[in-house]
Design an enzyme around this catalytic site. Structure first.
Site, PDB file in Angstrom:
ATOM      1  N   HIS A 171       0.814  -1.218   0.000  1.00 43.00           N
ATOM      2  CA  HIS A 171       0.000   0.000   0.000  1.00 43.00           C
ATOM      3  C   HIS A 171       0.851   1.273   0.000  1.00 43.00           C
ATOM      4  O   HIS A 171       0.340   2.353  -0.297  1.00 43.00           O
ATOM      5  CB  HIS A 171      -0.981   0.007   1.189  1.00 43.00           C
ATOM      6  CG  HIS A 171      -0.372   0.349   2.519  1.00 43.00           C
ATOM      7  ND1 HIS A 171      -0.031  -0.604   3.459  1.00 43.00           N
ATOM      8  CD2 HIS A 171      -0.040   1.544   3.073  1.00 43.00           C
ATOM      9  CE1 HIS A 171       0.461  -0.007   4.528  1.00 43.00           C
ATOM     10  NE2 HIS A 171       0.475   1.294   4.315  1.00 43.00           N
ATOM     11  N   ASP A 201      -0.113  -7.401   1.433  1.00 43.85           N
ATOM     12  CA  ASP A 201       0.411  -6.049   1.646  1.00 43.85           C
ATOM     13  C   ASP A 201       1.938  -6.025   1.690  1.00 43.85           C
ATOM     14  O   ASP A 201       2.537  -5.396   2.564  1.00 43.85           O
ATOM     15  CB  ASP A 201      -0.168  -5.441   2.927  1.00 43.85           C
ATOM     16  CG  ASP A 201       0.032  -3.925   2.972  1.00 43.85           C
ATOM     17  OD1 ASP A 201       0.180  -3.319   1.890  1.00 43.85           O
ATOM     18  OD2 ASP A 201       0.040  -3.349   4.078  1.00 43.85           O
ATOM     19  N   ASN A 282       5.351   4.986   8.895  1.00 43.55           N
ATOM     20  CA  ASN A 282       6.086   3.823   9.387  1.00 43.55           C
ATOM     21  C   ASN A 282       5.832   2.569   8.548  1.00 43.55           C
ATOM     22  O   ASN A 282       6.577   1.587   8.660  1.00 43.55           O
ATOM     23  CB  ASN A 282       5.707   3.508  10.835  1.00 43.55           C
ATOM     24  CG  ASN A 282       6.477   4.334  11.843  1.00 43.55           C
ATOM     25  OD1 ASN A 282       5.927   5.228  12.470  1.00 43.55           O
ATOM     26  ND2 ASN A 282       7.756   4.044  12.000  1.00 43.55           N
ATOM     27  N   SER A 283       4.785   2.589   7.740  1.00 44.08           N
ATOM     28  CA  SER A 283       4.434   1.407   6.950  1.00 44.08           C
ATOM     29  C   SER A 283       5.615   0.938   6.107  1.00 44.08           C
ATOM     30  O   SER A 283       6.239   1.725   5.396  1.00 44.08           O
ATOM     31  CB  SER A 283       3.258   1.728   6.031  1.00 44.08           C
ATOM     32  OG  SER A 283       2.080   1.935   6.773  1.00 44.08           O
ATOM     33  N   GLY A 339     -14.394 -15.751  -2.191  1.00 46.32           N
ATOM     34  CA  GLY A 339     -15.157 -14.623  -2.730  1.00 46.32           C
ATOM     35  C   GLY A 339     -16.212 -14.102  -1.793  1.00 46.32           C
ATOM     36  O   GLY A 339     -17.283 -13.657  -2.219  1.00 46.32           O
TER      37      GLY A 339
END
Length: 448
Positions: A171, A201, A282-283, A339
């Site tokens: 992200h 991610d 910080n990601s 799904g």
């Protein structure tokens, strides 16, 4: 060269035919012949040089008016297409594993946290952490492109003869027009995307060593990845990252939980929970233990006025195989998808639901399980949608196996692959129990 040797066979001398009946030439004639050959060669070379100069002039004339606007495009073209071919290091990446390039520090070494401070630990870890700036598309007034910037963090994990490779969150770079990196406070340098796994991610980007040298970086310190399986609740950790885009900073705390699952931005993530402050920017940065080992990649925090100190990191044992897949193939194999958006169906929910149904329909028999997984929504175009699974279905078994809650469904899916056929046993409308076979598809969207 022995000219007579060639004349005996009637061969050409440097491209000049030998006249019929002539068996011997004077030195003057041979000199003349050589001179003619040299003239012809120079003429051909001059023609090539002239053609090249003409092409350069034409390109210059065309490019000059567009130099300002086209420079960024040309740079991106070079980074995306030309440089990868010239500096191809795929042979160095195809066998990449963390086991080959990272040696854990625990063999006979003492923790790096002293009684008074974390200085030694920070000095070991900080050089391997980089700041990331992702430029996002945003059109301003009068149609002028005014790119917004997103701050993030990365972890130097590998180097080849031509590039430095950096782990981060997907992200952080998603949707960006351009990504740049700063190492040890250097000027920003352009980075290229190697691959992303949005389901987990995680992403890998790289900077060319030539770009690093241009900003004064001649060598880097690689992070050392540890084993998050050994992490324990109460263990001291630090989080290192580009908090609020202000540069590298450090926060400290402990591990609060080792096996949490969170639902964020449409995906479920297995995470380590920590009370070390995780802030915007910080990601993608490391969560580090007292031995200087990366045991997690910081990814999210819980934002709620009633809660404090709830940050989350992707465990290293989850991240490493995914990053290895991206390094080797450009993308990790996608996990299978049902799904649906699920939630645990608990005994408390069942009791409240049964009470409400009994009140509304006192004379009807109802089926209300006290365990399973509630289907909150079925995503259009997915295997569950194609198979006819419906909102409010309650999954009580998978392939005939009792299903306690959502955690059990996660564990079941970990052992399944794309293309497997699974039979889900459902309670529908509190009136019937049915079996729904579903062929699992690739997870092409952030859903379960």
């Amino acid at each position: 060269m022995d000219f007579n040797q060639y004349r005996k066979s009637g061969a050409d001398v440097d491209g000049l035919p030998v006249k019929a009946g002539v068996t011997q030439h004077t030195p003057l004639e041979m000199l003349y012949a050589q001179n003619e050959v040299e003239k012809a060669r120079h003429k051909r070379q001059a023609g090539k040089v002239g053609a090249i100069i003409a092409i350069v002039l034409i390109l210059s004339l065309v490019a000059a008016p567009l130099a300002g606007a086209g420079f960024g495009v040309a740079t991106r073209f070079m980074n995306a297409y030309v440089l990868p071919q010239l500096l191809n290091d795929s042979h160095q990446r195809e066998n990449f594993t963390f086991d080959n390039v990272h040696t854990p520090l625990r063999s006979g070494e003492m923790p790096l946290v002293g009684r008074q401070n974390y200085v030694d630990l920070v000095n070991i870890v900080k050089p391997s952490v980089v700041t990331i700036t992702a430029t996002l598309p945003s059109t301003g007034i009068f149609g002028i492109n005014q790119g917004q910037e997103r701050a993030g963090t990365g972890i130097l994990m590998y180097e080849t003869t031509s590039r430095y490779y950096i782990a981060t969150n997907a992200h952080v770079i998603a949707g960006a027009n351009a990504v740049s990196v700063s190492i040890n406070g250097s000027a920003k340098m352009p980075a290229v995307s190697i691959g992303r796994d949005d389901d987990n991610d995680l992403a890998v980007i790289a900077v060319y060593k030539a770009s690093a040298v241009a900003v004064g970086i001649n060598s880097v310190t690689l992070a050392r990845f540890g084993d998050s399986y050994t992490a324990q609740v109460g263990e001291i950790v630090i989080a290192v990252g580009n908090a609020m885009g202000e540069g590298i900073s450090v926060t400290n705390g402990i591990i609060s939980a080792t096996d949490n699952t969170i639902f964020v931005d449409g995906i479920f993530l297995d995470v380590i929970q920590t009370n070390a402050a995780i802030n915007r920017g910080n990601s993608g940065g490391p969560l580090v233990n007292v031995y200087g080992e990366v045991i997690g990649i910081n990814t999210a925090k819980f934002v709620e006025t009633l809660a404090e100190g709830m940050g989350y990191a992707i465990p290293s044992h989850v991240a490493k195989p995914i990053l290895e897949g991206i390094m080797r193939e450009g993308a990790a194999p996608r996990r299978p998808m049902i799904g649906i958006n699920p939630d645990s169906w608990t005994a408390e929910l069942a009791e409240a639901f049964l009470e409400e149904l009994t009140r509304r329909y006192p004379d009807e028999e109802v089926i209300v399980p006290n365990h399973g997984v509630l289907v909150l929504n079925v995503i259009e175009g997915t295997p569950a949608y194609a198979a006819g699974m419906m909102r409010s279905d309650i999954i009580i078994a998978v392939d005939g196996e009792y299903l306690e809650d959502m955690e059990a469904l996660f564990a079941f899916m970990e052992a399944r692959q794309v293309g497997d056929e699974i039979v889900f046993t459902l309670v529908r409308n509190s009136s019937e129990i049915i079996d729904v076979p579903i062929i699992l598809g690739p997870n092409l969207s952030p859903q379960f």
